[in-house]
Scaffold this active site. Structure first.
Site, short mmCIF file in Angstrom:
data_model
loop_
_atom_site.label_atom_id
_atom_site.label_comp_id
_atom_site.label_asym_id
_atom_site.label_seq_id
_atom_site.Cartn_x
_atom_site.Cartn_y
_atom_site.Cartn_z
N ASP A 100 0.83 -1.21 0.00
CA ASP A 100 0.00 0.00 0.00
C ASP A 100 0.87 1.26 0.00
O ASP A 100 2.09 1.20 0.27
CB ASP A 100 -0.89 -0.04 1.26
CG ASP A 100 -2.22 0.67 1.07
OD1 ASP A 100 -2.35 1.46 0.13
OD2 ASP A 100 -3.13 0.42 1.89
N ASP A 126 -10.79 1.90 -3.39
CA ASP A 126 -11.35 1.62 -2.06
C ASP A 126 -12.87 1.67 -2.09
O ASP A 126 -13.52 1.31 -1.11
CB ASP A 126 -10.83 2.65 -1.04
CG ASP A 126 -9.49 2.22 -0.46
OD1 ASP A 126 -9.08 1.07 -0.67
OD2 ASP A 126 -8.84 3.05 0.21
#
Ligand code: DGJ
Length: 716
Positions: free
Chosen positions: A453, A518
């Site tokens: 990430d 997301d």
């Protein structure tokens, strides 16, 4: 002027043609549908300058568009390079030093030089005969005795005809990536610049340009994308004859590239393609080229395992007993890989601390991660782990020990994003630390998957000497990824950056999946995934079934719709399945089975995308006479009958058996009892390819936020 030579590259369906000139770099003549000649020498063409009689108020020696235009010597449009040596050598003009042709690679390597500024440029153009993707690699060398301050360098400069006047680019924000934007190109310059330090949610580093009449499936379109995970730019400009130049490259910060004598700076690879099959033709060429570049463990792609990702299910609430129970529930549903997301490491109760300290939190995991990992393996799943290597929280042991490791500019306050700073990946000591901690995790735990990430933009990206370090940051990260891949070749890596902030063909050399967004709201996802698929193939598109209401939008969709949107990519689940009713558990299981049955087709085939007005979005994945067609109804019905869907890509002279697969779901919503729909629901109906392609398939009545899935099989 001597008679020019022509340099012709012909791919599967397209050609690139350049013309040599006595004093200058080869000129762009053409990029479009194939010129069916075996060699440029077999053609008699007028030299470009003969087509351009002198016009009023032009130079006596007008400069036409070369593969690498300089600045200040008659080229008034955007140059491929700007820079200087202590205010000298600000004007560049390149002539050809040498041209090499590699027939096997179908490539040209053009060496250019400017004897005044003592700069040399090498450009390799390779047009792949399988995919029609043109790779452009450009490097600049300083052959002088003093440093050259490089301000900008194009990775590639492409020629577009005047008719290429519709630009479609994609971008948005966190939770809303890949939104399509269409712009009419005119005389003005169109430009996108990304200075966020990562590829960015805001602007994907690429676009598609089409002619006025081009549709999703037909007509000329040109696409380009930059294989780069940092700052980038693209500029499109009209040229004096109405054609256009399209430059793409890395956006350089002031002072970033100071090229020492003898040094070479390499621009990112540019991938470009042209298709006569519209936007989807461009997508298909990119998909094929990207498929050839991914470096899979074992050298070929294994069926993409169904993931369960813990993030939205538990966030930071890690409890060993609960996680084991959750893993068991996922395994029971048919999940094949369990990914433990953020929250597992030292001092990480929330997003305010811990980044940098990559050992398991002793309170949450008194015996480390091994018991959980082994439990996951016993359940028959593989085990993946979330990391965010480039980040450091000021509240971490790592920061307390090495406050000088983050990127920063002396005298300026440290700017945090999500409470974190960014480590200087250009520093070897930093990369070594990160390699050691991740290597330790991968060596002591049965981890075969990393979700990598990156949750903020770069701000004061100054290195330890106060110099701009955006460029080095990308190279340092790639280097660390490569080192870890070399040490652990069986480990797959997912590129995530708050969802889709780092999706590009550069990082793909080291990674195997993108976390697309997301936002897992299925309605939003239809558009996000559509934009993604313009540039990247579906097997790399992380697509999860989320909960309802969706955490990011608050909207709710039924489980079947959420699943039908997610199954076209690399499927995952991102909610706690224990909360489901028995009926929904059974439905979820059957969706996972559906995915497993069709994933080879879904992930190895060509993709067509379409819309019918604003009410329907559809997607077809087809190869070798077999296809799966997903028709999503977005809005409630306004016409009395459903529209017809013209199915592209079918062979006119063949018949196709059409079966409507998810009929249980459709029956629950409405009963299309006519013989036609009953037959589609049963063994299917055999219909002519040209009927389906030209007249179209009649769609069943559908309520909003429902999907009908059809299976197509060519008969004989
Ligand atoms: C952002 C990612 O996109 C999410 O999926 C999740 O991994 C969080 N970061 C964790 O902090």
């Amino acid at each position: 002027m001597s008679t020019p030579d022509y340099l012709l590259l012909t791919g599967r369906d397209t050609s690139v043609l350049l013309e040599t000139q006595d004093d200058g770099a080869p000129l762009w003549r053409y990029w479009g549908a194939a010129i069916r000649r075996t060699a440029a020498t077999a053609m008699t063409l007028p030299a470009l300058q003969d087509e351009r009689p002198p016009a009023s108020f032009t130079l006596n020696q007008p400069v036409h568009f070369p593969v690498f235009p300089g600045f200040g010597n008659g080229w008034f449009n955007l140059p491929a390079i700007t820079g200087h040596r202590q205010q000298q050598d600000f004007s560049q003009h390149f002539s050809t030093r040498r041209i090499d042709t590699d027939t096997e690679a179908n490539s040209l390597t053009i060496e250019l030089q400017d004897t005044v500024t003592q700069l040399a440029v090498t450009i390799t153009l390779a047009l792949c005969q399988r995919t029609d993707v043109l790779s452009v690699n450009t490097s600049l060398s300083n052959e002088g005795t003093t440093p050259f301050a490089l301000q900008s360098l194009a990775a590639g400069c492409l020629l577009l005809p005047a008719e290429g006047n519709r630009l479609r680019y994609v971008g948005g924000r966190h939770n809303a990536e890949f939104a399509e934007h269409e712009v009419q190109l005119g005389r003005h310059q169109f430009s996108i610049e990304n200075r966020r330090g990562i590829t960015s949610h805001e602007f994907f580093p690429g676009a598609v340009i089409a002619e006025a009449g081009t549709t999703e499936h037909q007509g000329l379109a040109w696409g380009a994308q930059l294989a780069w995970s940092g700052n980038h730019f693209q500029t499109i400009e009209q040229l004096p004859d109405g054609s256009r130049q399209w430059h793409l490259g890395e956006w350089l910060a002031p002072g970033e590239i100071f090229l020492e004598p003898g040094a070479t700076h390499t621009a990112p690879t540019l991938l470009a393609t042209c298709s006569q099959q519209g936007f989807d033709g461009v997508a298909s060429n990119f998909h094929q080229a990207i498929r050839e570049t991914v470096s899979w463990p074992g050298n070929s792609m294994a069926p993409r395992q169904v993931h369960a990702n813990t993030w939205e299910g538990i966030y930071f609430q890690h409890d060993m007993a609960d996680l084991k129970a959750l893993a068991s529930a996922y395994a029971e549903t048919g999940v094949e890989r369990f990914v433990l997301d953020d929250g597992w490491f030292r001092n990480r109760p929330d997003d305010r601390s811990g980044l940098g300290d990559w050992t398991p939190d002793a309170t949450k995991y008194p015996a480390g991660l091994k018991p959980l990992a082994e439990h996951v393996l016993e359940l028959g799943m593989s085990f993946g782990l979330w990391v965010e290597p480039e980040m450091i929280n000021p509240d971490s042991d790592l920061f307390r020990a090495h406050p000088d490791w983050p990127l920063q500019v002396q005298g300026r306050p440290l700017l945090t994003g999500r409470n974190q700073l960014v480590l200087d990946m250009g520093r070897e000591v930093v990369r070594n630390y990160l390699f050691d901690v991740i290597h330790q995790l991968l060596s002591t735990l049965p981890v075969t998957y990393l979700k990598w990430d990156h949750n903020r933009h770069l701000t004061q990206a100054g290195d330890q000497f106060g110099k701009p370090a955006w460029h080095q940051q990308v190279l340092g990260t790639w280097q660390l990824m490569q080192r870890l891949r070399d040490a652990h070749p069986d480990v797959e890596i997912e590129s995530c950056s708050g969802g889709g902030g780092r999706i590009d063909a550069g990082i793909l050399k080291y990674t195997h999946r993108f976390w697309t967004s997301d936002c897992i709201d299925a309605l939003s996802r239809i558009d996000i995934q559509r934009g993604f698929l313009q540039f990247m193939p579906p097997e790399l598109m992380g697509s999860h079934i989320g909960t309802a209401p969706a955490h990011t939008t608050g909207r709710s969709q039924g489980l079947d719709f959420r699943a039908a949107v997610a199954v076209t990519g690399h499927l995952g689940i991102e909610f706690d399945v224990r909360s489901l009713s028995e009926q929904d558990k059974a439905a979820l299981k059957s969706w996972l089975n559906f995915y497993k049955t069709y994933r080879v087709l879904l992930h190895g085939s060509r993709v067509w995308r379409g819309r019918i007005g604003t009410s329907f979005s559809w997607q077809l994945h087809a190869e070798g006479g077999e296809g799966l067609l997903f028709v999503y109804r977005l809005q409630p019905q306004t016409d009395i009958y459903e529209p017809l869907l013209r199915i592209p890509g079918l062979m006119a002279e063949h018949d196709y058996r059409v079966r409507w697969l998810n009929t249980d779901f459709a029956r629950r919503t409405r009963k299309p009892e006519t013989g036609f729909f009953q037959q589609l629901q049963g063994d299917g109906l055999t219909l002519p390819g040209d009927w389906l392609g030209q007249r179209g398939l009649a769609l069943p009545p559908m309520k909003a936020e429902r999907c009908a899935i059809f299976h197509l099989q060519r008969t004989a």
